[in-house]
Design an enzyme around this catalytic site. Structure first.
Site, PDB file in Angstrom:
ATOM      1  N   SER A 133      -9.794  -0.736   7.460  1.00 41.21           N
ATOM      2  CA  SER A 133      -9.218  -0.529   6.131  1.00 41.21           C
ATOM      3  C   SER A 133      -8.599  -1.763   5.492  1.00 41.21           C
ATOM      4  O   SER A 133      -8.290  -1.755   4.308  1.00 41.21           O
ATOM      5  CB  SER A 133      -8.170   0.587   6.189  1.00 41.21           C
ATOM      6  OG  SER A 133      -8.788   1.829   6.405  1.00 41.21           O
TER       7      SER A 133
ATOM      8  N   LYS B 121       0.839  -1.203   0.000  1.00 35.14           N
ATOM      9  CA  LYS B 121       0.000   0.000   0.000  1.00 35.14           C
ATOM     10  C   LYS B 121       0.873   1.252   0.000  1.00 35.14           C
ATOM     11  O   LYS B 121       1.874   1.322   0.719  1.00 35.14           O
ATOM     12  CB  LYS B 121      -0.905  -0.035   1.233  1.00 35.14           C
ATOM     13  CG  LYS B 121      -1.924   1.092   1.342  1.00 35.14           C
ATOM     14  CD  LYS B 121      -2.788   0.865   2.579  1.00 35.14           C
ATOM     15  CE  LYS B 121      -3.836   1.964   2.759  1.00 35.14           C
ATOM     16  NZ  LYS B 121      -4.667   1.736   3.957  1.00 35.14           N
TER      17      LYS B 121
ATOM     18  N   SER C 244      -9.492   1.691   3.495  1.00 35.26           N
ATOM     19  CA  SER C 244      -8.683   2.466   2.568  1.00 35.26           C
ATOM     20  C   SER C 244      -7.667   1.649   1.785  1.00 35.26           C
ATOM     21  O   SER C 244      -7.058   2.153   0.855  1.00 35.26           O
ATOM     22  CB  SER C 244      -7.935   3.559   3.336  1.00 35.26           C
ATOM     23  OG  SER C 244      -7.038   2.991   4.275  1.00 35.26           O
TER      24      SER C 244
END
Length: 436
Positions: free
Chosen positions: A148, A48, A124
């Protein structure tokens, strides 16, 4: 590097080239990726893009950092992945500043669900979940503050773990919340997620929340679940579910019961207290404070919905913040008492709905509150939770169940999830984009 490793890496890069234009899960590919030596030797992994990777900018999904200077060093989790031999093939999409559970991103475009590109991925850690769900990589790294990892895992049909707070180092990772941030793994299967977790979980003195005891070995994953007591907190966590979600999680509970578990209805605090959204409010304030470096100076470069959430965070008073922390401590005591009374794991839906359409998710705040309703409080409490695919709705959209264990009991989560996965076929169903 072995020829087999080269082939596996080349296939992942080719899959990204073919599939990513449809889902926008990958922000950058390292076409020179190489395998090392270790337990993850040759396994393609995405990271990420709120996690530092030496020599690459860390964008945090924001136009503010699109042209940032390259990171001076690797985050601890990246260093550990390299030590484990993983082939780091690139950076994955995310909600701007890790702030939102839809996959919306004004700077880099929205991430799209591999099961239906007209629908949200969750966030997210949107790109990490979508890339695993699309078959680009078997494993990926995300972060989880209020859901997330678990929310996009559920909506994209993959396995996602939020470890115990402090189990995996946050050094070199974007600061979102003072007491909620964790780094967590995604996997196409329970075994994939467990292998990735085992590679990244270790004490790091540079992280003030990190604790020094070694994570338990995961060899007991195949021990079965006979005799375990599974708590089912009906109040709040099972309210206002889509019918398909309620049926899928009830069916999952029946599978665990057939495997030898005992199901026990448990009260998990006052439902009305959980409905107040205390964890959601204090994380709003946390994130608003954490983004002092960009707000208000760079407000014109922040996406409108993220900007709105930052501004909502500024409206949380100090007294309200303190009240939310007290509610959190009360919930932690309830969890401790529940586990001490003999409950081994809790079973809840991960999300109350399957992936909403993008057309119905224009209000990011409202949609985030909807899809993360069952993840926020458990995440804030610091306990480990694992989202596992447990069914599909009539549109063939995936449904996830959330397993939660006592602090530091990740091995127990993987054990239960492994037994469930072995007894079902949900993990064998691939997304349409993965079958193309």
């Amino acid at each position: 590097m072995k020829m087999r490793d080269e082939t596996v890496i080349a296939r992942a890069l080719d899959a990204a080239d073919r599939i990513n234009p449809s889902i926008n899960a990958v922000l950058w590919l390292d076409r020179e990726a190489k395998a090392g030596v270790g337990p993850l030797s040759g396994v393609p992994v995405l990271v990420k893009d709120c996690i530092d990777w030496q020599g690459r900018p860390t964008t945090h999904g924001s136009a503010v950092f699109r042209d940032a200077a390259p990171a001076a060093g690797d985050a601890e989790v990246v260093r550990r992945l390299r030590d484990a031999g993983a082939a780091l093939i690139g950076k994955s999409h995310l909600s701007e500043f890790c702030f939102g559970a839809t996959g919306e991103n004004a700077a880099f475009g929205n991430c799209r669900n591999p099961w239906d590109t007209a629908r949200i991925t969750g966030g997210s850690s949107s790109g990490s979940a979508a890339a695993v769900g699309a078959g680009i990589v078997p494993m990926a790294i995300g972060t989880d503050t209020g859901g997330s990892v678990r929310v996009p895992a559920a909506l994209c049909g993959v396995v996602g773990l939020r470890p115990t707070l402090g189990r995996v180092s946050n050094h070199g990772v974007l600061d979102v919340s003072t007491i909620c941030d964790v780094v967590g793994p995604f996997g196409a299967t329970v075994a994939d997620a467990a292998r990735l977790y085992a590679a990244i979980a270790e004490y790091d003195p540079r992280d003030p929340l990190s604790f020094a005891d070694a994570p338990p070995l995961l060899e007991g994953m195949d021990a079965g679940v006979k005799g375990l007591r599974v708590g089912v907190p009906r109040a709040f966590f099972y309210e206002d579910l889509q019918d398909c979600v309620a049926r899928a999680v009830d069916d999952a509970a029946a599978v665990l019961e057939r495997l030898g578990c005992t199901l026990v209805d448990v009260p998990l605090g006052e439902a009305e207290t959980l409905r107040t959204g205390g964890a959601f409010r204090f994380v709003l304030a946390d994130v608003a404070d954490a983004r002092r470096d960009v707000y208000p100076e760079h407000a014109d470069r922040i996406g409108a919905e993220v900007l709105r959430r930052i501004e909502l965070g500024h409206q949380v008073s100090g007294a309200d913040y303190a009240h939310c922390i007290r509610l959190l401590q009360q919930f932690q005591r309830t969890l401790r008492d529940t586990f001490a009374a003999g409950i081994d794991v809790l079973l809840t839906p991960t999300t109350p709905v399957t992936a909403p359409l993008w057309a119905e998710a224009s209000d990011m705040v409202a949609t985030t509150r909807l899809v993360s309703r069952n993840t926020y409080d458990l995440g804030a409490a610091g306990v480990p939770s694992l989202s596992v695919p447990c069914g599909f709705d009539r549109r063939n959209l995936p449904i996830g169940m959330q397993l939660t264990a006592p602090w530091r009991a990740e091995a127990l989560l993987f054990r239960v999830a492994q037994a469930f996965e072995a007894a079902t076929e949900h993990h064998r169903t691939r997304s349409p984009i993965n079958r193309a």
